[in-house]
Design a protein around this motif. Structure first.
Motif, mmCIF file in Angstrom:
data_model
loop_
_atom_site.group_PDB
_atom_site.id
_atom_site.type_symbol
_atom_site.label_atom_id
_atom_site.label_comp_id
_atom_site.label_asym_id
_atom_site.label_seq_id
_atom_site.Cartn_x
_atom_site.Cartn_y
_atom_site.Cartn_z
ATOM 1 N N VAL A 227 -22.702 90.108 -33.490
ATOM 2 C CA VAL A 227 -22.635 90.786 -34.653
ATOM 3 C C VAL A 227 -24.134 90.973 -35.287
ATOM 4 C CG1 VAL A 227 -21.877 91.101 -36.783
ATOM 5 C CG2 VAL A 227 -20.439 90.142 -34.903
ATOM 6 N N GLU A 228 -24.767 90.005 -35.601
ATOM 7 C CA GLU A 228 -26.132 90.276 -36.317
ATOM 8 C C GLU A 228 -27.089 91.217 -35.459
ATOM 9 O OE1 GLU A 228 -29.410 87.631 -38.217
ATOM 10 O OE2 GLU A 228 -28.374 86.578 -36.694
ATOM 11 N N VAL A 229 -27.144 91.000 -34.245
ATOM 12 C CA VAL A 229 -28.064 91.816 -33.114
ATOM 13 C C VAL A 229 -27.641 93.160 -33.322
ATOM 14 C CG1 VAL A 229 -28.597 91.980 -30.810
ATOM 15 C CG2 VAL A 229 -28.587 89.793 -31.757
ATOM 16 N N THR A 230 -26.427 93.466 -33.219
ATOM 17 C CA THR A 230 -25.714 94.875 -33.203
ATOM 18 C C THR A 230 -26.085 95.551 -34.347
ATOM 19 O OG1 THR A 230 -23.973 94.093 -31.863
ATOM 20 C CG2 THR A 230 -23.784 96.207 -32.978
ATOM 21 N N CYS A 231 -26.037 94.855 -35.816
ATOM 22 C CA CYS A 231 -26.381 95.269 -37.158
ATOM 23 C C CYS A 231 -27.826 95.641 -37.021
ATOM 24 C CB CYS A 231 -25.772 94.282 -37.803
ATOM 25 S SG CYS A 231 -24.010 94.141 -38.311
ATOM 26 N N VAL A 232 -28.813 94.782 -36.465
ATOM 27 C CA VAL A 232 -30.071 94.966 -36.681
ATOM 28 C C VAL A 232 -30.443 96.193 -35.910
ATOM 29 C CG1 VAL A 232 -32.167 93.896 -36.341
ATOM 30 C CG2 VAL A 232 -30.802 92.336 -37.375
ATOM 31 N N ILE A 233 -29.999 96.165 -34.622
ATOM 32 C CA ILE A 233 -30.641 97.173 -33.572
ATOM 33 C C ILE A 233 -30.106 98.494 -34.008
ATOM 34 C CG2 ILE A 233 -31.175 95.573 -31.765
ATOM 35 C CD1 ILE A 233 -28.686 96.555 -30.380
ATOM 36 N N LEU A 234 -28.932 98.787 -34.697
ATOM 37 C CA LEU A 234 -28.472 100.013 -35.058
ATOM 38 C C LEU A 234 -29.264 100.336 -36.373
ATOM 39 C CD1 LEU A 234 -24.677 99.505 -34.454
ATOM 40 C CD2 LEU A 234 -26.223 100.708 -33.339
ATOM 41 N N HIS A 235 -29.813 99.509 -37.383
ATOM 42 C CA HIS A 235 -30.441 99.854 -38.252
ATOM 43 C C HIS A 235 -31.911 99.676 -38.288
ATOM 44 C CE1 HIS A 235 -26.304 99.006 -39.819
ATOM 45 N NE2 HIS A 235 -26.634 100.072 -40.604
ATOM 46 N N VAL A 236 -32.668 99.870 -37.423
ATOM 47 C CA VAL A 236 -34.246 99.773 -37.196
ATOM 48 C C VAL A 236 -34.443 100.886 -36.207
ATOM 49 C CG1 VAL A 236 -34.245 97.374 -37.687
ATOM 50 C CG2 VAL A 236 -34.155 97.949 -35.270
ATOM 51 N N PRO A 237 -35.756 101.482 -36.188
ATOM 52 C CA PRO A 237 -35.996 102.384 -35.299
ATOM 53 C C PRO A 237 -36.105 101.558 -33.874
ATOM 54 C CG PRO A 237 -37.575 102.193 -37.116
ATOM 55 C CD PRO A 237 -36.889 101.169 -37.204
ATOM 56 N N LYS A 238 -35.893 102.693 -32.919
ATOM 57 C CA LYS A 238 -35.731 102.369 -31.574
ATOM 58 C C LYS A 238 -37.146 101.655 -31.185
ATOM 59 C CE LYS A 238 -32.159 105.369 -30.173
ATOM 60 N NZ LYS A 238 -31.429 106.532 -29.468
ATOM 61 N N GLY A 239 -37.026 100.782 -30.281
ATOM 62 C CA GLY A 239 -38.336 100.386 -29.898
ATOM 63 C C GLY A 239 -38.820 99.037 -31.028
ATOM 64 N N GLU A 240 -38.408 98.673 -32.115
ATOM 65 C CA GLU A 240 -38.744 97.789 -32.853
ATOM 66 C C GLU A 240 -38.782 96.393 -32.224
ATOM 67 O OE1 GLU A 240 -39.648 96.839 -37.163
ATOM 68 O OE2 GLU A 240 -39.935 98.657 -35.814
ATOM 69 N N ASP A 241 -39.560 95.497 -32.609
ATOM 70 C CA ASP A 241 -39.637 94.186 -32.216
ATOM 71 C C ASP A 241 -38.690 93.402 -32.686
ATOM 72 O OD1 ASP A 241 -40.429 91.565 -30.909
ATOM 73 O OD2 ASP A 241 -42.150 91.423 -32.492
#
Length: 336
Positions: A227-241
């Motif tokens: 859940v945490e990973v999903t929320c983060v990658i959906l709210h940061v620019p693509k390719g973000e570290d």
């Protein structure tokens, strides 16, 4: 073969699995629906923290039973040797990238290369640098003062997570002075210590035989992680570290507890090979990925992953055979 060796053999197998899944992180693009991307983010991302926790698990016991300075010296020399070998192998590629990215200026390129080598460790070898750095305070202080060390490691990890996966969400990406110097918080200062302490605590629980059936706990923590990973990658620019998550230490601790609580895989020649192959695959992936992309060009991610993994296994097997032949030759020379 004793029970303890069998349980440790399961760690070797799991480290191999993570080593080949980590490759997914480095060949996937920004397509969040790609199977390679999903495997990398939701499974492969667990790999390096698990490696650190395993290092903490064994280091804690060995330091408790022996001399901290002797252990630290032995491990640092071993890690430095591995890092320097692969650094030399990748030198033509990594320096060329630094040279091009910094205006094709030789002096600036050299300075940039050295900085990235220390703080970012190109060619996906940051794991080795982070462990070299992280082991020093852990061995010299953490083992003998584990509760205090864990508190400090937790604070650094929280800060590091805010500066990594959450940096654009919280606005901390504006801290340019930090990123200009450290480049990333995914390093031996902010990232590694907490997982070394997790491994140490699991060692204590294992020795006291208080690790029971942790399967349900792992499932719960892993769901939280997903859940945490999903929320983060959906709210940061693509390719973000995005490498650091608040739930990751819990996932790693419960996973290591499960591995030590069961005994399914028996130690044998194959598990011993997988143990050595894990590091070779991890270190060689950068070279194979670059080579295949240049030779073939645009290639399906799944096919590229398979090719890189197979190539890494062949390289690991070849190195193992070469070492055996060299040992035989050495024995013959001594016998003359």
């Amino acid at each position: 073969m004793n029970q303890k060796a069998n349980r440790y053999a399961q760690i070797d197998v799991l480290e191999f699995v993570f080593a080949i899944l980590i490759v997914c992180l480095h060949i996937s693009g920004n397509d969040q629906e790609s199977i390679v991307y999903l495997i990398g983010q939701y499974v492969g991302r667990i790999g390096v923290p698990f490696f650190f926790a395993v290092s903490g698990f064994f280091a804690y016991q060995k330091v408790k039973d022996g001399s901290p300075l002797e252990y630290l010296k032995r491990q640092e020399i071993k890690l430095l040797r591995i890092f320097l070998i692969w650094t030399l192998i990748y030198l033509p590629i990594t320096f060329h990238v630094a040279y091009i990215n910094h205006g094709s200026n030789v002096l600036v390129g050299i300075l940039a290369y050295v900085r990235e080598l220390v703080f970012l460790a190109p060619a996906y070898m940051w794991y080795l640098v982070a462990l070299i750095i992280g082991l020093i305070p852990f061995v010299l202080y953490g083992v003998s003062h584990l509760p205090q060390y864990t508190i400090g490691a937790s604070l650094f990890y929280i800060l590091g997570t805010l500066l990594n996966g959450y940096r654009t969400i919280t606005g901390l990406d504006s801290f340019e002075f930090f990123y200009d110097f450290f480049l990333t918080s995914r390093n031996g200062v902010f990232f590694t210590p907490i997982f070394l302490s997790v491994g140490a605590w699991i060692n204590i629980a294992y020795k006291k035989q208080i690790i029971s059936k942790w399967s349900l706990t792992f499932i719960i923590t892993y769901i939280i992680f997903v859940v945490e990973v999903t929320c983060v990658i959906l709210h940061v620019p693509k390719g973000e570290d995005c490498s650091m998550y608040f739930s990751l230490p819990l996932v790693i601790g419960t996973l290591l507890g499960i591995v030590l609580n069961i005994s399914v895989i028996k130690e044998n020649q194959m598990t011993n090979f997988l143990k050595s192959a894990s590091l070779i695959i991890y270190c060689s992936q950068y070279g194979f990925i670059n080579a295949y992309k240049k030779l073939i060009g645009d290639i399906n991610e799944v096919i590229l992953w398979i090719m890189v993994v197979i190539s890494g296994c062949i390289l690991a097997y070849s190195i193992q055979k070469l070492k055996k032949e060299l040992r035989k030759l050495t024995i013959k020379q001594k016998g003359k």
